[in-house]
Design a protein around this motif. Structure first.
Motif, mmCIF file in Angstrom:
data_model
loop_
_atom_site.group_PDB
_atom_site.id
_atom_site.type_symbol
_atom_site.label_atom_id
_atom_site.label_comp_id
_atom_site.label_asym_id
_atom_site.label_seq_id
_atom_site.Cartn_x
_atom_site.Cartn_y
_atom_site.Cartn_z
ATOM 1 N N ARG A 56 0.829 -1.220 0.000
ATOM 2 C CA ARG A 56 0.000 0.000 0.000
ATOM 3 C C ARG A 56 0.858 1.261 0.000
ATOM 4 O O ARG A 56 0.534 2.259 0.624
ATOM 5 C CB ARG A 56 -0.982 0.008 1.174
ATOM 6 C CG ARG A 56 -1.945 -1.155 1.129
ATOM 7 C CD ARG A 56 -3.074 -1.125 2.089
ATOM 8 N NE ARG A 56 -2.775 -0.715 3.445
ATOM 9 C CZ ARG A 56 -3.453 -1.084 4.514
ATOM 10 N NH1 ARG A 56 -4.479 -1.894 4.400
ATOM 11 N NH2 ARG A 56 -3.131 -0.647 5.706
ATOM 12 N N SER A 57 1.970 1.232 -0.740
ATOM 13 C CA SER A 57 2.933 2.330 -0.737
ATOM 14 C C SER A 57 3.477 2.567 -2.141
ATOM 15 O O SER A 57 3.680 1.612 -2.896
ATOM 16 C CB SER A 57 4.077 1.995 0.220
ATOM 17 O OG SER A 57 4.943 3.091 0.357
ATOM 18 N N MET A 58 3.708 3.840 -2.480
ATOM 19 C CA MET A 58 4.282 4.201 -3.775
ATOM 20 C C MET A 58 5.156 5.431 -3.622
ATOM 21 O O MET A 58 4.898 6.274 -2.755
ATOM 22 C CB MET A 58 3.186 4.563 -4.792
ATOM 23 C CG MET A 58 2.319 3.438 -5.237
ATOM 24 S SD MET A 58 1.094 4.010 -6.454
ATOM 25 C CE MET A 58 2.108 4.016 -7.912
ATOM 26 N N ARG A 59 6.143 5.545 -4.507
ATOM 27 C CA ARG A 59 6.906 6.796 -4.607
ATOM 28 C C ARG A 59 5.945 7.888 -5.047
ATOM 29 O O ARG A 59 5.068 7.661 -5.874
ATOM 30 C CB ARG A 59 8.022 6.673 -5.636
ATOM 31 C CG ARG A 59 9.242 5.950 -5.149
ATOM 32 C CD ARG A 59 10.305 5.927 -6.243
ATOM 33 N NE ARG A 59 10.688 7.293 -6.628
ATOM 34 C CZ ARG A 59 11.757 7.927 -6.145
ATOM 35 N NH1 ARG A 59 12.547 7.309 -5.303
ATOM 36 N NH2 ARG A 59 12.039 9.146 -6.523
ATOM 37 N N MET A 60 6.139 9.076 -4.517
ATOM 38 C CA MET A 60 5.265 10.190 -4.854
ATOM 39 C C MET A 60 5.264 10.461 -6.359
ATOM 40 O O MET A 60 4.213 10.723 -6.940
ATOM 41 C CB MET A 60 5.676 11.438 -4.077
ATOM 42 C CG MET A 60 5.410 11.357 -2.581
ATOM 43 S SD MET A 60 3.680 11.599 -2.175
ATOM 44 C CE MET A 60 3.510 13.359 -2.501
ATOM 45 N N SER A 61 6.428 10.380 -6.995
ATOM 46 C CA SER A 61 6.487 10.645 -8.435
ATOM 47 C C SER A 61 5.682 9.608 -9.223
ATOM 48 O O SER A 61 4.990 9.953 -10.191
ATOM 49 C CB SER A 61 7.938 10.680 -8.918
ATOM 50 O OG SER A 61 8.592 9.468 -8.603
ATOM 51 N N ASP A 62 5.730 8.346 -8.812
ATOM 52 C CA ASP A 62 4.943 7.301 -9.472
ATOM 53 C C ASP A 62 3.453 7.490 -9.218
ATOM 54 O O ASP A 62 2.628 7.291 -10.111
ATOM 55 C CB ASP A 62 5.377 5.913 -8.987
ATOM 56 C CG ASP A 62 6.800 5.570 -9.385
ATOM 57 O OD1 ASP A 62 7.322 6.170 -10.356
ATOM 58 O OD2 ASP A 62 7.407 4.706 -8.711
ATOM 59 N N ILE A 87 -2.947 8.817 5.082
ATOM 60 C CA ILE A 87 -1.691 8.553 4.375
ATOM 61 C C ILE A 87 -0.539 8.996 5.262
ATOM 62 O O ILE A 87 -0.676 9.969 6.008
ATOM 63 C CB ILE A 87 -1.628 9.325 3.027
ATOM 64 C CG1 ILE A 87 -2.605 8.719 2.033
ATOM 65 C CG2 ILE A 87 -0.230 9.335 2.440
ATOM 66 C CD1 ILE A 87 -2.619 9.448 0.692
ATOM 67 N N GLU A 88 0.570 8.287 5.154
ATOM 68 C CA GLU A 88 1.816 8.711 5.804
ATOM 69 C C GLU A 88 2.874 8.862 4.727
ATOM 70 O O GLU A 88 2.911 8.076 3.779
ATOM 71 C CB GLU A 88 2.287 7.663 6.822
ATOM 72 C CG GLU A 88 1.369 7.515 8.006
ATOM 73 C CD GLU A 88 1.798 6.381 8.930
ATOM 74 O OE1 GLU A 88 2.613 5.525 8.513
ATOM 75 O OE2 GLU A 88 1.283 6.346 10.053
ATOM 76 N N ARG A 89 3.726 9.860 4.896
ATOM 77 C CA ARG A 89 4.851 10.043 3.973
ATOM 78 C C ARG A 89 6.133 9.626 4.671
ATOM 79 O O ARG A 89 6.274 9.820 5.878
ATOM 80 C CB ARG A 89 4.982 11.505 3.553
ATOM 81 C CG ARG A 89 4.155 11.855 2.364
ATOM 82 C CD ARG A 89 4.552 13.181 1.804
ATOM 83 N NE ARG A 89 3.706 14.219 2.354
ATOM 84 C CZ ARG A 89 3.472 15.372 1.781
ATOM 85 N NH1 ARG A 89 4.042 15.658 0.625
ATOM 86 N NH2 ARG A 89 2.699 16.262 2.339
ATOM 87 N N SER A 90 7.047 9.081 3.886
ATOM 88 C CA SER A 90 8.355 8.697 4.427
ATOM 89 C C SER A 90 9.403 8.885 3.343
ATOM 90 O O SER A 90 9.083 8.943 2.158
ATOM 91 C CB SER A 90 8.328 7.236 4.904
ATOM 92 O OG SER A 90 8.005 6.375 3.829
ATOM 93 N N GLN A 99 10.223 10.650 -1.871
ATOM 94 C CA GLN A 99 9.340 10.303 -0.760
ATOM 95 C C GLN A 99 8.362 9.228 -1.202
ATOM 96 O O GLN A 99 7.994 9.145 -2.377
ATOM 97 C CB GLN A 99 8.528 11.523 -0.306
ATOM 98 C CG GLN A 99 9.299 12.529 0.487
ATOM 99 C CD GLN A 99 8.359 13.559 1.104
ATOM 100 O OE1 GLN A 99 7.366 13.956 0.497
ATOM 101 N NE2 GLN A 99 8.681 13.984 2.301
ATOM 102 N N ASN A 100 7.948 8.431 -0.251
ATOM 103 C CA ASN A 100 6.899 7.442 -0.461
ATOM 104 C C ASN A 100 5.634 7.915 0.240
ATOM 105 O O ASN A 100 5.703 8.571 1.285
ATOM 106 C CB ASN A 100 7.298 6.085 0.117
ATOM 107 C CG ASN A 100 8.399 5.428 -0.674
ATOM 108 O OD1 ASN A 100 8.548 5.645 -1.863
ATOM 109 N ND2 ASN A 100 9.188 4.612 0.003
ATOM 110 N N ALA A 101 4.505 7.568 -0.334
ATOM 111 C CA ALA A 101 3.212 7.765 0.314
ATOM 112 C C ALA A 101 2.673 6.376 0.625
ATOM 113 O O ALA A 101 2.704 5.483 -0.228
ATOM 114 C CB ALA A 101 2.258 8.513 -0.594
#
Length: 155
Positions: A56-62, A87-90, A99-101
């Motif tokens: 349940r996570s993706m790079r912000m650009s993707d 959502i959490e960012r890391s 960053q990932n969301a």
């Protein structure tokens, strides 16, 4: 500057039908999601895409790419969803600049609660009004438009 290739009557009718129908469909989806889940369709799309991603996570650009959003528009949406705890960012482990969301359990629960009403609205405003052949034609038309645009952008 060359003369424009004006649309003939049939082309103009197709274009206007497309514009009006897509606007009305997205307006109906936005109204339903605002009423039932207190979110616009764009936020719902972000949650859906994250729910379908590994972990349940993706790079912000993707995520921006698959939601057809600009990076700034997506960043704003993610900030609002982060404030809600959905959502959490890391920091991306493979690229510290990225960053990932990640969809939280609370965000997944909100999505799961919103999905039935959303699907019912999609059915009511679009799917149920088409027969099997029209649905197949709409799928093919949408795919051709997407392919044409992707080809034009890569050229």
């Amino acid at each position: 500057m060359p003369d424009p290739r004006w649309l003939n009557r049939d082309e103009q009718a197709a274009w206007r039908a497309f514009i009006e129908s897509t606007k009305l469909v997205f307006d109906a989806l936005d109204r339903q999601l605002q009423r039932d889940a207190d979110m616009p369709h764009a936020y719902f799309e972000v949650l859906v895409r994250l729910s379908e991603a590994p972990s349940r996570s993706m790079r912000m650009s993707d995520l921006a790419e698959v939601t057809l959003s600009s990076r700034s528009r997506l960043s704003h949406a993610v900030a609002r969803l982060e404030e809600r705890g959905w959502i959490e960012r890391s920091i991306c482990e493979t690229d510290r600049r990225g960053q990932n969301a990640t969809l939280t359990d609370e965000g997944f629960a909100v999505l799961a609660a919103a999905a039935p009403g959303h699907v019912e609205t999609v059915r009511r405003v679009m799917i149920d009004g088409l027969d099997v052949e029209q649905l197949a034609q709409l799928t093919e038309i949408g795919r051709r438009i997407v392919a044409q645009l992707q080809h034009a952008e890569s050229a």
